[in-house]
Scaffold this active site. Structure first.
Site, PDB file in Angstrom:
ATOM      1  CB  ILE A 110       5.051  -7.716   8.220  1.00 53.21           C
ATOM      2  CG1 ILE A 110       5.764  -6.645   8.781  1.00 53.21           C
ATOM      3  CG2 ILE A 110       5.194  -9.190   8.734  1.00 53.21           C
ATOM      4  CD1 ILE A 110       5.273  -6.417  10.298  1.00 53.21           C
ATOM      5  CG  HIS A 122      -0.119  -0.171   2.610  1.00 52.18           C
ATOM      6  ND1 HIS A 122       0.447   1.000   3.012  1.00 52.18           N
ATOM      7  CD2 HIS A 122       0.185  -0.965   3.504  1.00 52.18           C
ATOM      8  CE1 HIS A 122       0.934   0.881   4.360  1.00 52.18           C
ATOM      9  NE2 HIS A 122       0.924  -0.300   4.594  1.00 52.18           N
ATOM     10  CD  GLU A 157       1.881  -6.086   7.960  1.00 56.36           C
ATOM     11  OE1 GLU A 157       2.040  -7.243   7.619  1.00 56.36           O
ATOM     12  OE2 GLU A 157       2.659  -5.161   7.369  1.00 56.36           O
ATOM     13  NE  ARG A 176      10.271  -3.907  17.442  1.00 55.62           N
ATOM     14  CZ  ARG A 176      11.280  -4.039  16.331  1.00 55.62           C
ATOM     15  NH1 ARG A 176      10.927  -4.605  15.387  1.00 55.62           N
ATOM     16  NH2 ARG A 176      12.505  -3.912  16.657  1.00 55.62           N
TER      17      ARG A 176
END
Length: 215
Positions: free
Chosen positions: A152, A9, A82, A104
Site C-alpha cells: 500500500i 518486501h 506500511e 476498510r
C-alpha cells in the site's frame, strides 16, 4: 537524473494466510526469501548503491538478502512503513464483520480522511512516504538508491507521483518483490520532478505470491 528503485518486501506468512499486516509483522516464507534473492541479483545488475528500508521485520529481512547480493549498506527509515491498519491488524481478511469491512472500504475507496480505528489515513501515509523519497535527493551525485517498503505504501507513492489520489493505489498491482522505478528529472520541456518509469516489474521472479493469486 536520479533513478530510484522501489521494491515491495518478499512474501510473508500472513500474506499466504490472507491476514492484514499493516505495521504488525510476520516472517518471510521460503518463497519470500527466494524472491528477495532474485531481487538481489537484479539489484546488482542495476548498479544499486544504497538500500533504504522500512524498519519493519519483513522489509528488514528482504533488505538484508538484497544487500548480501549487491554489497550495499542498509539504512532504515520508519517513514517507509506500511499503512497503519489499526484494530484490523493481524485479522484474516475473510473474518471481518460488516462494520469492519466498512471501515476498510472507506479507507481504500477514498472517503475523506477515512481510516480504520486506531490507524492512519491515506493522506498521512502519502505525506510520510513522500518525505522519505525526498531524502533521496540529498544523496551524493551518482547514487542509485533502492527503497524496500510495502504494497500500500509503494502503491500510494506511485499513484500520487502520477497525479492520482493516494487511494488509487488499489488500481496498481505491486506484487511481492516487484520492482518499480521512478526518476527525478529537471527539464524545461518534460515534466520536472518525479516521474514513473516502470511499475510492478516481476520479470525477475518465478511466480506471484499466494495472496495475490486470489485478487
Amino acid at each position: 537524473m536520479l533513478q530510484v528503485y522501489l521494491v515491495r518486501h518478499g512474501e510473508t506468512q500472513w500474506n499466504a494466510e490472507r491476514r492484514i499486516q499493516g505495521q504488525s509483522d510476520s516472517p518471510l516464507t521460503a518463497k519470500g526469501e527466494q524472491q528477495a534473492m532474485q531481487v538481489g541479483e537484479r539489484a546488482r545488475s542495476l548498479g544499486s548503491t544504497h538500500i533504504i528500508s522500512s524498519d519493519l521485520g519483513r522489509t528488514k529481512r528482504t533488505a538484508e538478502i538484497i544487500a548480501q547480493a549487491c554489497g550495499c549498506d542498509i539504512t532504515f527509515d520508519s517513514r517507509l512503513r506500511e499503512l497503519d491498519m489499526g484494530v484490523l491488524e493481524k485479522r484474516q481478511i475473510d473474518s471481518l464483520t460488516e462494520e469492519e469491512e466498512g471501515w476498510r472500504r472507506q479507507l481504500v475507496n477514498g472517503t475523506q480522511d477515512g481510516r480504520i480505528p486506531g490507524g492512519e489515513s491515506m493522506q498521512e501515509l502519502s505525506d510520510r512516504v513522500h518525505a522519505a523519497l525526498a531524502s533521496c535527493l540529498e544523496l551524493p551525485q551518482g547514487s542509485r538508491p533502492l527503497l524496500v517498503s510495502h504494497g500500500i505504501a509503494l502503491g500510494c507513492l506511485v499513484s500520487t507521483i502520477l497525479g492520482l489520489p493516494a487511494w488509487a493505489e488499489r488500481r496498481l498491482r505491486l506484487r511481492n518483490c516487484s520492482i518499480s522505478r521512478i526518476d527525478y528529472q529537471e527539464s524545461q520541456w518534460l515534466a520536472s520532478g518525479w516521474v514513473v518509469e516502470t511499475a510492478g516489474d516481476v520479470s525477475h521472479l518465478d511466480a506471484p505470491a499466494l495472496d495475490e493469486l486470489q485478487r
